[in-house]
Write an enzyme that holds these catalytic residues in place. Sequence first.
Site, mmCIF file in Angstrom:
data_model
loop_
_atom_site.group_PDB
_atom_site.id
_atom_site.type_symbol
_atom_site.label_atom_id
_atom_site.label_comp_id
_atom_site.label_asym_id
_atom_site.label_seq_id
_atom_site.Cartn_x
_atom_site.Cartn_y
_atom_site.Cartn_z
ATOM 1 N N ASP A 144 36.032 27.108 48.585
ATOM 2 C CA ASP A 144 37.354 27.485 47.970
ATOM 3 C C ASP A 144 38.063 26.086 47.705
ATOM 4 O O ASP A 144 37.328 24.932 47.554
ATOM 5 C CB ASP A 144 38.221 28.096 48.895
ATOM 6 C CG ASP A 144 39.107 29.014 48.585
ATOM 7 O OD1 ASP A 144 39.667 28.778 47.412
ATOM 8 O OD2 ASP A 144 39.535 30.331 49.046
ATOM 9 N N HIS A 188 40.703 41.568 42.955
ATOM 10 C CA HIS A 188 41.902 42.400 42.433
ATOM 11 C C HIS A 188 43.025 41.566 41.930
ATOM 12 O O HIS A 188 43.992 41.879 41.442
ATOM 13 C CB HIS A 188 42.277 43.352 43.505
ATOM 14 C CG HIS A 188 42.999 42.848 44.908
ATOM 15 N ND1 HIS A 188 43.332 43.628 45.841
ATOM 16 C CD2 HIS A 188 43.089 41.500 45.296
ATOM 17 C CE1 HIS A 188 43.874 42.785 46.706
ATOM 18 N NE2 HIS A 188 43.507 41.548 46.516
#
Length: 368
Positions: A234, A273
């Site tokens: 990340d 999403h």
Amino acid sequence: MAAQTQTIEVPNDAELMQAQADLWRHSLYYLTSMGLRCAVELGIPTTIHGLGGTATVPDLRAALSLPENKLPFFRRLMRVLVTAGVFAAVDGGETERFRLTPLSRILVDGVVADEHHSQRCFVLGTTSRHYVDAAFALSEWFKKDLASPVPSPFEDLHGARLFDESTPLLDPELDAIVNEGLAAHDNLGIGTLLRECRDLFKGVRSLTDCCGRHGATARAIVKAYPHIKCTVLDLPRLVDQAPRDGVVDYVGGDAFQCTVPPAQAVMLKLVLHHLSDDDCVKILAQCKKAIPSRKEGGKVIVIDILVGPSLGPVMFEAQLMMDMLMMVNTRGRQRDEKDWHDLFMKAGFSDYKIVKKLGARAVFEVYP
């Protein structure tokens, strides 16, 4: 030439009364949201938990240090939240008592327990002024001729993107709340996943959690399956805050630009999403490069919302509300199975299967 007179079918008496009631509900639902935010800001769920699981209005007034003349108003707030399922009224006796429901239990803060990830910041983020202002600007956004890639109403209004380095420049407090809320939201239900999808990690020796933030999910996987070597990828500003105790390895980098750490399986949990279709294809293609062939056990695990009415109207409505949340605040969207199929094929995968449906979410195995 005289203008043609327009006519309309007039509802019958029963339909008219029902239509007015429905109009009230839909126009005023935001007050339920604000009532929920008020309960979180006051700390009502945490206070009821601290009082043993049930509490009277006077108990709550005293614990929350509310003025006595607010009692009638507080009762009205609690009545709405009981009707909404946030709290439950305890039957029996003349004294009005309230208890926690499963919904308000996940709003209790300050509790250290396996699988408990307080959703307090999710509520505070989604009902924040920045989110509400973006939704308020929705009609103006629709009328604007914006160049592609089309910015979200949030981005268009505030000049910043959520979950981006521009967010803290807009409002550091919002950035902190949104990131904490996102982490709690994404990790809610990881225990359910591990119990319901035991075969998902069968034979897996190494796994990269792509966009895995502080590594809470990866650490839960290692706890359940100690033989799996887990790596979290990340942004540096997120992984730099992660605990460095050797349980999980961390790599700081942007999944769009850097190489995804190679592993037998790569996981994308509630990541896609938030993203446009083009960005989803880019990340999925990067993940595909990081895994071996299907014959060697290579796969990408996607955990995300699968839109469809099969789970009933309440769950379907929740999925559609989450889709609206994505539309207003990100460039992403919620997807049905055809949408997911198209993304996987465009990214170069050969096949996929739905391993399990867990509430509004589905667990996909995607094969190279």
